[in-house]
Design a protein around this motif. Sequence first.
Motif, mmCIF file in Angstrom:
data_model
loop_
_atom_site.group_PDB
_atom_site.id
_atom_site.type_symbol
_atom_site.label_atom_id
_atom_site.label_comp_id
_atom_site.label_asym_id
_atom_site.label_seq_id
_atom_site.Cartn_x
_atom_site.Cartn_y
_atom_site.Cartn_z
ATOM 1 N N THR A 15 -19.467 -49.966 0.851
ATOM 2 C CA THR A 15 -18.289 -50.536 0.212
ATOM 3 C C THR A 15 -18.536 -51.951 -0.261
ATOM 4 O O THR A 15 -18.221 -52.321 -1.401
ATOM 5 N N GLU A 16 -19.097 -52.768 0.610
ATOM 6 C CA GLU A 16 -19.319 -54.170 0.276
ATOM 7 C C GLU A 16 -20.606 -54.392 -0.507
ATOM 8 O O GLU A 16 -20.791 -55.441 -1.118
ATOM 9 N N GLY A 17 -21.478 -53.383 -0.465
ATOM 10 C CA GLY A 17 -22.754 -53.556 -1.149
ATOM 11 C C GLY A 17 -23.866 -53.812 -0.155
ATOM 12 O O GLY A 17 -23.745 -54.647 0.738
ATOM 13 N N GLY A 33 -28.347 -59.060 -2.953
ATOM 14 C CA GLY A 33 -29.320 -60.118 -3.218
ATOM 15 C C GLY A 33 -29.862 -60.047 -4.629
ATOM 16 O O GLY A 33 -30.042 -61.081 -5.293
ATOM 17 N N ARG A 34 -30.122 -58.817 -5.104
ATOM 18 C CA ARG A 34 -30.618 -58.652 -6.467
ATOM 19 C C ARG A 34 -29.570 -59.077 -7.491
ATOM 20 O O ARG A 34 -29.901 -59.724 -8.505
ATOM 21 N N ILE A 35 -28.298 -58.739 -7.213
ATOM 22 C CA ILE A 35 -27.224 -59.137 -8.126
ATOM 23 C C ILE A 35 -27.103 -60.646 -8.185
ATOM 24 O O ILE A 35 -26.948 -61.246 -9.261
ATOM 25 N N ARG A 36 -27.143 -61.288 -6.999
ATOM 26 C CA ARG A 36 -27.073 -62.750 -6.984
ATOM 27 C C ARG A 36 -28.240 -63.381 -7.724
ATOM 28 O O ARG A 36 -28.082 -64.388 -8.427
ATOM 29 N N GLN A 37 -29.418 -62.769 -7.589
ATOM 30 C CA GLN A 37 -30.582 -63.293 -8.294
ATOM 31 C C GLN A 37 -30.394 -63.197 -9.810
ATOM 32 O O GLN A 37 -30.688 -64.150 -10.547
ATOM 33 N N LEU A 38 -29.909 -62.049 -10.280
ATOM 34 C CA LEU A 38 -29.667 -61.892 -11.712
ATOM 35 C C LEU A 38 -28.599 -62.863 -12.196
ATOM 36 O O LEU A 38 -28.706 -63.419 -13.300
ATOM 37 N N GLN A 39 -27.563 -63.070 -11.364
ATOM 38 C CA GLN A 39 -26.517 -64.021 -11.748
ATOM 39 C C GLN A 39 -27.078 -65.433 -11.852
ATOM 40 O O GLN A 39 -26.716 -66.186 -12.767
#
Length: 378
Positions: free
Chosen positions: A235-237, A243-249
């Motif tokens: 649900t939360e990921g 971590g990958r999403i934060r890196q891309l952001q």
Amino acid sequence: MAESESGQDKTEDPTEKRKQDSREKGEIARSKELNTLAVMLAGTGGLLAFGGGLAQTMMELMRTNFTLSREVLIDERSMGLFLLASGKMALLAVQPVLLVLLIASIVGPIALGGWLFAAGSLAPKFSRMNPLSGLKRMFSTHALTELLKAMAKFFVVLMVALVVLSSDRDDLLAIAHEPLEQGIIHSVQLVGWSALWIALGLLLIAAVDVPLQLYQSHQKLLMTKQEVRDEHKDTEGRPEVKGRIRQLQREMSQRRMMAAIPEADVVITNPTHYAVALKYDPEKGSAPVLLAKGSDFIALKIREIATQHNIQLLESPALARSIYYSTELEEEIPAGLYLAVAQVLAYVYQIRQYRAGKGKPPEPLKDLPIPPDLRRDS
């Protein structure tokens, strides 16, 4: 129940997602006994409410069909019309009772669990065709419970029926001595009341079955601690995905930040560890805005881009650190740094004027006024 070391004991209450997934699969609490009770009560209630009119219509139907003339009997077309008219009369007579039964058959199932249409429950389950699984279901706790309920229902209905028939014995015998019309109406009333008492006897079965179905449904939805943790991760990921999403952001933010550096008025450096790029728009009349900031490698890239676009570089370690730690991207600098940044911008404008041949070279900047609460010494 104590939790085992493997964490497989289902001791945790179901989450909202688990409940929603179960509803989508059509797995909700349903009580067949409640449905049967609703239909029985509706049918007997409808019979008592409309039984008089139904009896009158049936008598009229019988009277009409038993007094046909000779001409009608030998005319095939007339017999067909009489059959059609009789069917229509009978259908209209029983229509109110059928309508009540239809409503009860809809309300009964949704009284427990609510309205639900799950397309997934219509799909065939080939696992049910396995003989071994079928034998397992036959000797399961659920099968034993259903057997006990069926036996209890049989005995309850039997006892209630015996009591009702025993109490109505005199009325049943009296029907034989009553006129035809009165006997038919009396019979309908006796059947209606007898069925009603038998239906009320099913209240005991439904009162036991409804809590049982709710309990069994809750037990099926119980979760292990590991299932709760896995669902929370889904649900939360999962950490690696987040971590990958934060890196891309961060990468996207850095690209936007680097693209904004050519619009800056000045880049203030540490000179090696920190770099911040500021822009001031006099037309807006607001405070200077931070376009880019970074440390170490990012600071080096900011200085390189600034050099490529002839943006003024200014070394002020204390001011660079203060802006770096106190201001976020695309935000105005704090009010405590207005005076220091104003002196920096004035210095930059004087350099531009001097390079354009319109003034004298400015004097080097001295210690800039930085409030103690905004100063970062390291």
